[in-house]
Enzyme design. Structure first.
Site, PDB file in Angstrom:
ATOM      1  N   HIS A  39      -2.516  -3.086  -3.358  1.00  0.00           N
ATOM      2  CA  HIS A  39      -3.891  -2.912  -2.895  1.00  0.00           C
ATOM      3  C   HIS A  39      -4.836  -2.775  -4.086  1.00  0.00           C
ATOM      4  CE1 HIS A  39      -6.589  -0.799   0.357  1.00  0.00           C
ATOM      5  NE2 HIS A  39      -7.031  -1.982   0.016  1.00  0.00           N
ATOM      6  N   GLU A  98       2.557  -0.751   4.409  1.00  0.00           N
ATOM      7  CA  GLU A  98       2.346   0.602   3.905  1.00  0.00           C
ATOM      8  C   GLU A  98       3.701   1.247   3.614  1.00  0.00           C
ATOM      9  OE1 GLU A  98      -0.515   2.227   3.407  1.00  0.00           O
ATOM     10  OE2 GLU A  98      -2.022   1.181   4.632  1.00  0.00           O
ATOM     11  N   HIS A 111       0.838  -1.202   0.000  1.00  0.00           N
ATOM     12  CA  HIS A 111       0.000   0.000   0.000  1.00  0.00           C
ATOM     13  C   HIS A 111       0.873   1.251   0.000  1.00  0.00           C
ATOM     14  CE1 HIS A 111      -3.613  -2.132   1.845  1.00  0.00           C
ATOM     15  NE2 HIS A 111      -2.661  -2.909   2.299  1.00  0.00           N
ATOM     16  N   ASP A 134      -3.514   2.395  -4.804  1.00  0.00           N
ATOM     17  CA  ASP A 134      -2.157   2.278  -4.254  1.00  0.00           C
ATOM     18  C   ASP A 134      -1.580   0.871  -4.445  1.00  0.00           C
ATOM     19  OD1 ASP A 134      -4.198   1.553  -2.273  1.00  0.00           O
ATOM     20  OD2 ASP A 134      -2.603   1.435  -0.796  1.00  0.00           O
TER      21      ASP A 134
HETATM   22 ZN   LIG Z   1      -4.039   0.643   0.528  1.00  0.00          ZN
END
Ligand SMILES: [Zn+2]
Length: 186
Positions: free
Chosen positions: A161, A122, A40, A171
């Site tokens: 994602h 992330e 992400h 993303d």
């Molecule tokens: Zn995401």
């Protein structure tokens, strides 16, 4: 430095990560069912890097009056297992054996609810800003460690994602160099 990647996760926690407070997680419905890695991006406020706000967001402590965007999101209860900052620092919020809340409505190869069986990473960034070399270096390292410890995560089971929530999520974006990442994993 420990070079055996199998030794770098202890009861679901990475030895090389900074641990950060977060109670946005619960149990995986099937224990040890960890077979997908989801990449992400996030930045708070959008497009700004380096502040404390992502950590605050995952801790449920984002201040709504700090930025107009925060007003829309501060009550969301979301998280990821890891965050990789622009300088390559790795922060862990949730143990890998637990279910973090990063994927939302999602599907991979016909199986829905990807949070149940995935690890979420992330990258601090946006869909349009190139990620830093330090981020790729950290990401490649943790991916290798994760793949050694959770061998059901094969190269074909590392996705964005956007791949598991098409039309809803974009993303990590076109700024993410999948070819470079996959080459470095090989
Ligand atoms: Zn995401």
């Amino acid at each position: 430095m420990v070079t055996d990647t199998r030794l770098q996760i202890n009861t679901g926690w990475l030895s090389c990560a900074k641990r950060s407070e977060c109670d946005h997680f619960d149990c995986r419905p099937i224990e040890h069912d960890i077979s997908l890695l989801v990449i992400h991006n996030i930045s708070l406020p959008p497009g700004e890097f380096g502040g404390p706000h992502i950590v605050d967001f995952f801790a449920g402590k984002l201040q709504p009056d700090h930025h107009p965007f925060f007003e829309q999101i501060y009550q969301m209860r979301v998280s990821s297992h890891l965050l990789i900052r622009r300088d390559g620092e790795i922060v862990q919020f949730v143990g890998f054996e637990q279910r973090a809340w990063h994927a939302g409505v999602s599907s991979f190869q016909g199986r829905t609810r990807c949070n149940d069986f995935s690890i979420g990473i992330e990258l601090e960034g946006t869909d349009n800003d190139a990620y830093s070399e330090a981020q790729y270096k950290s990401l490649v390292h943790v991916t290798k460690v994760i793949m050694h410890n959770y061998p059901a995560i094969s190269l074909g089971r590392i996705v964005g994602h956007n791949d598991i929530a098409p039309g809803r999520k974009t993303d990590p974006g076109s700024s993410f160099d999948w070819a470079q990442y996959r080459q470095q994993l090989g």
